[in-house]
Design a protein around this motif. Sequence first.
Motif, short mmCIF file in Angstrom:
data_model
loop_
_atom_site.label_atom_id
_atom_site.label_comp_id
_atom_site.label_asym_id
_atom_site.label_seq_id
_atom_site.Cartn_x
_atom_site.Cartn_y
_atom_site.Cartn_z
N LEU A 255 3.65 -10.53 -3.17
CA LEU A 255 3.34 -9.21 -2.61
C LEU A 255 2.97 -8.20 -3.67
CD1 LEU A 255 6.16 -8.94 0.06
CD2 LEU A 255 3.72 -9.15 0.48
N THR A 256 3.43 -8.36 -4.88
CA THR A 256 3.17 -7.36 -5.90
C THR A 256 1.89 -7.62 -6.65
OG1 THR A 256 4.50 -8.64 -7.46
CG2 THR A 256 5.61 -6.90 -6.22
N GLY A 257 1.25 -8.76 -6.47
CA GLY A 257 0.00 -9.06 -7.14
C GLY A 257 -1.11 -9.26 -6.15
N SER A 297 -9.77 -3.81 -6.96
CA SER A 297 -8.86 -3.87 -5.82
C SER A 297 -7.61 -3.09 -6.22
CB SER A 297 -8.50 -5.31 -5.48
OG SER A 297 -7.68 -5.36 -4.34
N PRO A 298 -7.44 -1.87 -5.71
CA PRO A 298 -6.34 -1.00 -6.16
C PRO A 298 -4.98 -1.67 -5.97
CG PRO A 298 -7.90 0.23 -4.80
CD PRO A 298 -8.27 -1.21 -4.69
N LYS A 299 -4.11 -1.44 -6.93
CA LYS A 299 -2.77 -2.00 -6.87
C LYS A 299 -1.84 -1.08 -6.10
CE LYS A 299 -3.12 -4.58 -11.21
NZ LYS A 299 -2.52 -4.83 -12.55
N ALA A 300 -0.86 -1.68 -5.47
CA ALA A 300 0.09 -0.91 -4.67
C ALA A 300 0.99 -0.09 -5.58
CB ALA A 300 0.92 -1.86 -3.82
N PHE A 344 0.91 -1.48 1.32
CA PHE A 344 -0.39 -1.13 0.75
C PHE A 344 -1.32 -2.34 0.63
CE2 PHE A 344 2.09 2.55 -0.62
CZ PHE A 344 1.22 3.58 -0.31
N ASN A 345 -0.78 -3.54 0.59
CA ASN A 345 -1.64 -4.72 0.51
C ASN A 345 -2.04 -5.26 1.87
OD1 ASN A 345 -1.64 -4.76 -2.29
ND2 ASN A 345 0.13 -6.11 -2.43
N LEU A 346 -1.21 -5.04 2.89
CA LEU A 346 -1.45 -5.68 4.18
C LEU A 346 -1.73 -4.69 5.31
CD1 LEU A 346 1.38 -8.38 4.02
CD2 LEU A 346 -1.04 -8.66 3.46
N PHE A 347 -1.17 -3.50 5.26
CA PHE A 347 -1.36 -2.54 6.35
C PHE A 347 -2.29 -1.40 5.99
CE2 PHE A 347 -0.12 1.36 8.58
CZ PHE A 347 -0.25 0.96 9.90
#
Length: 830
Positions: A255-257, A297-300, A344-347
Amino acid sequence: MPDAAATAGAPQPTPSRKTPGVPEKKYKCQFCNRAFSRSEHRSRHERSHTKERPFKCGKCRSTFVRRDLLLRHDRTVHAKDGGVPLVSEVKRRPATKQAAPKTAPPKRNMELDTATLEQIEASSDGMVDLETAAMLMTDFHHKATAAMAAQENELDEAPVPYSPDHTTMFDTSVPYLSGALPMPQMPWDTFMSQPVNQPKAHSISSNVSSSQDSHVSQLSFNSGNTAQPNQHQLPPLMERYPSGGDGLAPGLQSLTGSMPLSGPGTPNGLSPWPFMTGPVSPVDYRRSPGPSQTLTSPKAPQIQSDDEYNHIHEQISKLEIERSASGFQFQSRADINAYLAAYFNLFHHHMPFLHLESFRPSETPAVLLLAVLSIGALYTFNQDQAYRLHIGSKVLVNEFLQNKEFDSRKCPLWIMQSTLLNMAFASWSGDGKGLEFACSIKSLLAQMVAGNLYELKLRTDAREGALPTYEAWVEDEGCRRTYYAVYIFFGMLTLTYNHTPAISFNEFESLDLPSSESLWNLQVSDEDSWRESLTSSTIITVREAHDSLFQGDKARYSAFATRVMINALFLEVWYHKRSFDALQDVVTEYKLRLALETWEDSLALCEPETIVVALTAPHKGHPLIFNAMAVYRNTRARLEVDLKPVQEALRYHGPYEVAAAMTHARDRVKRSQEMIKVVQQCFNCIEIVALQGIKSVGKTCATNWSIEHPLCGMDLMVILSLWLYRLEHDEDPATDEELAMYNKIRNLFDDDSIDSNLKLSTTVARLWGNMLDDVVVWGISKLMGDSFKIYSEALVGHEDEMGQRTSPCTSTPTMSSQGVVESLEIETAF
């Protein structure tokens, strides 16, 4: 005497020494105490009081306070007209000189364009802003370079330079130097899975050859008698694109990458060439014209240190949420970061109203942070903790709203955003009480949007047309994106539950549409580069985009704006179908069909992006485009079929009630030429799932797709299964078009994935239900999955009942001789 004149022109009677070189300000505003040195400056200022906008665009309905704003509008918004100048601009420009013969020309003198001088004169108070100065200096530099090159006979005809939004930047009569060479088109097709690109038994096109028709005419509706296989037969439906394992969605592996892709990943900006430069089209992630920039691709956002975590924990502890929310407990730093990454990665990509560059967990209000974490916890399948975080956020929102000093006009933006996320959590939770909570505060959220929108208009008018600073633009764009997110969410409530919309289109008609994701996530180094990026982007108002669609003119806007406009068209179709004159008002229906076709054609003109999203989904572009197409298919279907009883039954979250409503809706699905077009939209919906495989989609769609897809697909699958049922059981023979469509749908499935004892209508309903409740994030998808499976059992019950009435020695009839079923009562399956 000069002293007397200076005294008369000064706002105060006190005499003062006149500064040499400063013009006398003798023209006073009749509404305030400001004074100006020129009467035209005073006139322009007084328009801020009278709200007069005398400069009208000759190509649309836009009006402006200043002429330079009109010129900028024409060069950006109407660049698609071929760069044709305004009538007033033609009159003020000198006549175009004839091109000199191609001989060694003498040294040319640089001439000043009168239109350029007038643009300087029209600027605010005689001063040139940074944007205009940069544009004029760049224009002068290009002209000087071109003149020097022409003198040495080193330039032939050069291509006209274009800005990233495809508009001409400067005078096209001057041969500018060519810039960077464009990259060649990437061979995406060579990286697609071969079985998908090769000719298949089914085709997206509705045209079928005569040889196919002759074969289809002999097709039996018994699923055991299938079409003849060919050498390009698709692999088994349930195992077409197997996932990497039997675990959860691959997006949760890290989830963090960056999230890995399962199976043959969809080609996008990050695969197969991570070093590919942009910008790219948000529709299919292919390269678009524009300056080369690295795709990102912006990071969370994450909590970087223990000090930040302790600060957040301390702030939330002071609120004493435990008193109202029993069992509430703040999670560890690792869990919080996992929830942030999941959000931030999925929603976030499906509803991008938060600003990633300025979002700091330690500086975010606790009510908004808890709302974000609650949805993030859902995507990590920690439902209990998600519910506690959701309750904690709701408690803080209620305390704020119950404050005696609360004013919807002065409501902070973060309260609106928190309320929106809490309503989304409750509405799609699959619990009837959650939906009741959302409905109870829907009007309050709409009032907060209206009040905040009024404040935004006041801030915009106060600038008098000047460009905002980066910080001011981020604040305003965040407000606009939040308004549109609420507007879209209310539209989804209408689509799902048939609720009356709480916000009308007219409230946003003068508001700018959302910018591109590249501009929204831009990392700004200085104000000059920011102004250049802002002016190069094409941003139009909702009214301009709306009028273009209904006039059949393709419009250019961002991916988020594409989602906003299809929401507006859906609500117009909903209002049209709810009017008493809907059947007689064929003109409105024709205009709606034209607008929908124009919207689809406008996808090719979307603003290019440098922001890409690595989600496992069967689309080749930005998730907002993927979501917008789901709403588009649902909207096209609603022009023909109204499933109001099914939507109203869904409000009460009873799967048996929903299944009964689906079954009793059979009379609403007719067999006609227009219905075949609706079934084509249904086919497009289920084909996406079929090509990826039921198992693969079932494991990934819950986390990688938006909840909008199962919500929009419910109506389409009910229509498709009922149309197939009527085709299987009606007494009237099927037409050639119906036979061809049936064959396309049948060839999506393999013998191994279909029970030979079931009809195709039952198979479609059962497979769709199995896909929805495989992996569940939002409870509403589980409810729809159970409803579809019960509904499929009802269809099986009717088929068994009909089979008992027929002779056992009778062979399965074909389409042309199939008998009609007089009644379809769902109670037989229960």
